[in-house]
Design an enzyme around this catalytic site. Structure first.
Site, short mmCIF file in Angstrom:
data_model
loop_
_atom_site.label_atom_id
_atom_site.label_comp_id
_atom_site.label_asym_id
_atom_site.label_seq_id
_atom_site.Cartn_x
_atom_site.Cartn_y
_atom_site.Cartn_z
N HIS A 324 12.50 -9.95 -6.36
CA HIS A 324 11.11 -9.62 -6.66
C HIS A 324 10.13 -10.47 -5.86
CE1 HIS A 324 7.51 -9.19 -9.32
NE2 HIS A 324 7.99 -7.97 -9.49
N ASN A 337 6.05 -8.47 14.17
CA ASN A 337 7.01 -8.49 15.28
C ASN A 337 7.49 -7.07 15.54
OD1 ASN A 337 8.80 -8.02 13.11
ND2 ASN A 337 9.16 -10.23 12.88
N ALA A 436 -3.82 -11.36 -16.18
CA ALA A 436 -4.84 -10.52 -15.53
C ALA A 436 -6.06 -10.31 -16.42
CB ALA A 436 -4.23 -9.18 -15.13
N SER A 495 3.17 -5.03 -9.68
CA SER A 495 3.69 -6.15 -8.90
C SER A 495 3.54 -5.90 -7.41
CB SER A 495 5.18 -6.36 -9.20
OG SER A 495 5.38 -7.07 -10.38
#
Length: 536
Positions: A324, A337, A436, A495
């Site tokens: 995670h 890259n 939150a 998430s």
């Protein structure tokens, strides 16, 4: 809790993962356990959850096909309930009492269950409806159905992790008529119940119940931070980079802003610091000599060269055994890259801080303490942004230690970005979980999830009715880094949305390092885009 066969009890590690990593595998979306280091228990949990939802869906279809659509039900008419002078039906709360008994109609297809059904009338398009079902006599089970077809739209069997009450939250759609059905989670259960329905508008000014102020816009926000006009659009990257395109990160890159000199602390399950797309962007404590067993910089932590592990036994081991935290980190600052993925702020540094891990973290007080300690470590060691894709369970106590730590971070000028939770569908949530929710105290930014079509995810916990710094970002099927040098796409949850916003904040600080948290939040509010966003 379900009128169908119950799943086995969750193992402690599975409960831990459900609580702390707000990825929506509980909604039928899943990890791939082979590449990201997930435990076998977590993989089994995913399988059971997927099977449950497949079973529920097929059951719903069968019920709909055999239901008698001509049935009449008592109506709950919102227009029949008086409101205060000068007000509308928005914000109206209706309370009813009823009783499940043998005289009720049996639950369709399950004669050992009893059910009461009500048709909803007087609702207006776009309004939000929150329904709560409570009983002291039985384990409550609540369903929302299409009144024309009897097809199940949504179900809920628990409003909190430990409770037996139920709740649902939904947005009224045009041309839809709704039916709610009250029943029990176990066969033969009867008794009195209380039903409450709270009807409120979808927006207060520019602040929307589901998505707050809207989608973060790096092109506008970074330009405002730099004192410039909004950056011109550039060609989309396309493909799996759709999240970067949606938040307009390439527009900021084109002007030279990529998160330079900004450290983002990731409070999570750890980070694979040797991942080829992350290795060059992992924060290094310059005051610490590796592996000499000393606290060289006198910050209270021995050999904390690449962060600290507050989970389990404190140590400098920040490895990620779940995947995670590594996935979060890639979204923020994967190196630009010719392979893999790119982060929103691909020149920023990631400070790994492990606060989720062992079974002891399943205890709320330990979890709160870990998160608070992680926040303080991040501030004291130079992080300017803290990304937290974690939170408490609905019904848990307030995160008091975390609140104090966030106050400390705020005073130090550090911006906290926090996932709102994945509890809208599974728990009927009407506001973010903590931390939150502490955005209401001006302690940070809350983040919800949208998909590639700008639809708010069904699982995404809403911003709520009270304005706070809340935004949405890509959080459905996001591709990013996972342990072992690998990459995965099948990750969804608030998430995954949170690091997009943390990355945008890092871009803003690379354009103007003197910005305060208040200034950053105000710029994000003024530049966020709500056009084209749709809600569940």
């Amino acid at each position: 809790m379900s009128p169908f066969p119950k799943s086995p009890n969750l193992q402690l590690s599975e409960k831990l993962f459900l609580r702390k990593s707000w990825q929506s595998h509980q909604l039928g979306q899943h990890f791939s356990p082979s590449a990201n280091g997930l435990t076998e228990q977590s993989a089994n949990l995913t399988t059971r959850r997927n099977e449950f939802f497949r079973s529920r869906d097929s059951r719903s279809t069968a019920i709909a096909s055999t239901a008698r659509l001509s049935q009449s039900y008592p109506e709950i008419k919102f227009a029949d309930y008086p409101t205060s002078a000068g007000s509308t039906s928005a914000g109206l709360k209706i309370k009813l009492q009823g009783r499940l008994s043998r005289s009720d109609k049996p639950y369709p297809g399950s004669p050992s269950f009893y059910a009461d059904s009500y048709r909803l009338a007087g609702l207006k398009r776009g309004q939000q409806l929150h329904i709560q079902l409570k009983s002291l006599r039985f384990d409550a089970y609540l369903e929302l159905l299409d009144a024309h077809t009897n097809r199940i739209i949504s179900v809920n069997d628990n409003a909190t992790v430990r409770g037996t009450n139920s709740s649902l939250t939904f947005t009224v759609k045009p041309g839809k008529d709704y039916l709610i059905r009250v029943s029990s989670a176990y066969p033969g259960e009867m008794g009195r119940y209380r039903l409450s329905l709270n009807n409120f508008p979808d927006s207060v000014g520019r602040f929307n119940f589901s998505y707050g102020y809207g989608l973060v816009d790096a092109a506008a926000a970074v330009a405002r931070a730099a004192g410039q006009k909004p950056f011109k659009a550039v060609q989309n990257l396309g493909g799996s980079n759709w999240g970067l395109d949606l938040v307009k990160a390439p527009e900021a890159w084109a002007r030279g802003y990529a998160g330079q000199n900004v450290t983002v602390a990731v409070l999570d399950t750890g980070v694979d610091i040797n991942h080829p797309d992350l290795k060059s962007n992992i924060w290094k404590n310059q005051g610490e000599i590796p592996n000499n067993g000393l606290d060289d910089d006198c910050n209270g932590f021995i050999d904390d060269v690449h962060g600290w592990n507050f989970a389990g036994r404190d140590s400098n081991d920040v490895r990620d055994f779940y995947g995670h935290g590594t996935h979060i980190s890639g979204t923020i600052a994967a190196t630009r890259n010719r392979f893999g993925v790119m982060g929103v702020a691909y020149a920023a540094k990631i400070m790994p801080i492990r606060v989720i891990d062992s079974e002891e973290d399943n205890f709320f007080r330990k979890f709160d303490a870990n998160v608070a300690a992680g926040i303080r470590y991040a501030v004291q060691n130079g992080a300017k942004v803290i990304s937290m894709s974690l939170g408490n369970y609905p019904g848990d106590p307030a995160m008091l230690r975390t609140r104090l730590a966030l106050k400390y971070a705020r005073r130090a000028g550090v911006v906290a970005v926090m996932a709102s939770g994945n509890e809208r569908e599974s728990f009927g949530a009407t506001q973010p979980i903590e931390p939150a929710l502490l955005g209401l105290k001006h302690l940070g930014i809350g983040v919800g999830a949208i998909d590639v079509r700008r639809k708010v995810a069904d699982f995404s916990t809403p911003a709520g009715q009270r304005p706070l710094a809340f935004f949405v970002a890509p959080g459905v099927r996001v591709r990013s880094t996972v342990p072992g040098g690998a990459y995965e796409t099948d990750w969804s949850g608030t998430s995954m949305a949170t690091p997009h916003v943390a990355g945008v904040v890092a871009l803003m600080l690379s354009a103007n390092p003197s910005l305060t948290p208040n200034q950053i939040e105000q710029i994000l509010i003024e530049t966020a885009q709500s056009s084209g966003i749709t809600v569940p």
